[in-house]
Write a protein that holds these residues in place. Sequence first.
Motif, mmCIF file in Angstrom:
data_model
loop_
_atom_site.group_PDB
_atom_site.id
_atom_site.type_symbol
_atom_site.label_atom_id
_atom_site.label_comp_id
_atom_site.label_asym_id
_atom_site.label_seq_id
_atom_site.Cartn_x
_atom_site.Cartn_y
_atom_site.Cartn_z
ATOM 1 N N CYS A 1 -2.559 5.442 -2.096
ATOM 2 C CA CYS A 1 -1.118 5.213 -2.104
ATOM 3 C C CYS A 1 -0.364 6.538 -1.971
ATOM 4 O O CYS A 1 0.616 6.648 -1.227
ATOM 5 N N ALA B 1 -0.696 7.915 1.496
ATOM 6 C CA ALA B 1 0.125 7.200 2.482
ATOM 7 C C ALA B 1 1.575 7.665 2.462
ATOM 8 O O ALA B 1 2.400 7.170 3.233
ATOM 9 N N HIS C 1 3.636 7.776 -0.419
ATOM 10 C CA HIS C 1 4.468 7.242 -1.500
ATOM 11 C C HIS C 1 4.676 8.302 -2.584
ATOM 12 O O HIS C 1 3.796 9.129 -2.853
ATOM 13 N N SER D 1 1.984 6.787 -7.299
ATOM 14 C CA SER D 1 0.691 6.224 -6.897
ATOM 15 C C SER D 1 0.588 4.717 -7.113
ATOM 16 O O SER D 1 -0.345 4.087 -6.626
ATOM 17 N N GLU E 1 2.966 2.431 -6.300
ATOM 18 C CA GLU E 1 3.970 1.704 -5.516
ATOM 19 C C GLU E 1 3.328 0.759 -4.501
ATOM 20 O O GLU E 1 4.035 0.074 -3.763
ATOM 21 N N CYS E 2 2.011 0.714 -4.462
ATOM 22 C CA CYS E 2 1.297 -0.122 -3.502
ATOM 23 C C CYS E 2 0.721 -1.358 -4.187
ATOM 24 O O CYS E 2 0.385 -1.329 -5.391
ATOM 25 N N SER F 1 -2.155 -2.676 -3.832
ATOM 26 C CA SER F 1 -3.535 -2.456 -4.283
ATOM 27 C C SER F 1 -3.583 -1.775 -5.647
ATOM 28 O O SER F 1 -4.477 -2.049 -6.458
ATOM 29 N N SER F 2 -2.612 -0.908 -5.925
ATOM 30 C CA SER F 2 -2.569 -0.253 -7.245
ATOM 31 C C SER F 2 -2.219 -1.261 -8.329
ATOM 32 O O SER F 2 -2.809 -1.251 -9.425
#
Length: 315
Positions: free
Chosen positions: A68, A71, A73, A76, A78-79, A81-82
Amino acid sequence: MRIGELADRAGVSVKAIRYYEQIGLITPSRSDNGYRCFDEDQLRTVAEIRALSEIGITAHRAGAFIECLDAGHEHSDECVSSLAVYRDTIAELDRMIFELTARRRQLQQRLHQSAGRTFDKEPTMTDYTTLPDGLPVPGDDGAADHLPGLRLPEVELPTSDGGVVRLHELGPGRSVIYLYPLTGRPGVDLPDGWDAIPGARGCSTEACDFRDHFRDLREAGADQVYGMSSQSPAYQAEVVQRLSLPFSMISDKSLAVADALRLPTFAAEGHERLYTRLTLVVQNGAIEHAFYPIFPPNTHAQQVVGWLQAHPRDH
């Protein structure tokens, strides 16, 4: 920067950084002489891995957070997947808490059972006549001033003898109900700081005083005598047997009476709420008198006898 500097700035060991490299979380460049070189982005990555580990997310699960950041962001998590890793970790912690709580409950039960088998029934109150010196004396905070005249709630509670008691149906005679926090057992530690809580220490001494003045209480006009706490009926049954108590104990595990009557309670280590020591004289379903605060507890039954003698019941 070299690996040692990265370790110092990130607050981790060199061994940990090598491990992060091994599992693919960071990839250093190499200088002409073959030494690893790290930049500020990798410092941020290592710091993030460390922060995640402190809340229970292992390095093996940190990949989604690092991706994340890579990418672009700012944060970490903010995605999507997280967030999925957060949910999975919380679910795993819930499972662990459930299993550990069940295991603790089993250990506590076995400890109580063992204590009950190991220590013989005590026919006398030899060990319970005195209290440690220097106990803090509870002050009157007015928490029982509203009780006289209130009717007991319509609740049915289990007792130590395997029966039940309906507090609103105690009958026209006088009943004495002494409320106490918890009774300790030989070989089982009381909560840390117990003696420092004003009025907490002395439940066994109080029980024995009510035992040894039970006949005096009856002769002074008490038709029924009960002890009451939030401990289980089985726990109380062991106390009744061990201390040779001539009366039953009422178990109010949910503190329903405390909630209904706005009774004072307190917290101690391992116990979110416990009854504050207090005694009720009840007649015709209503509270006639409340003893509060109570100190010292090892002579409190005699205090109740004196009050009953000074206030004979109207027939």
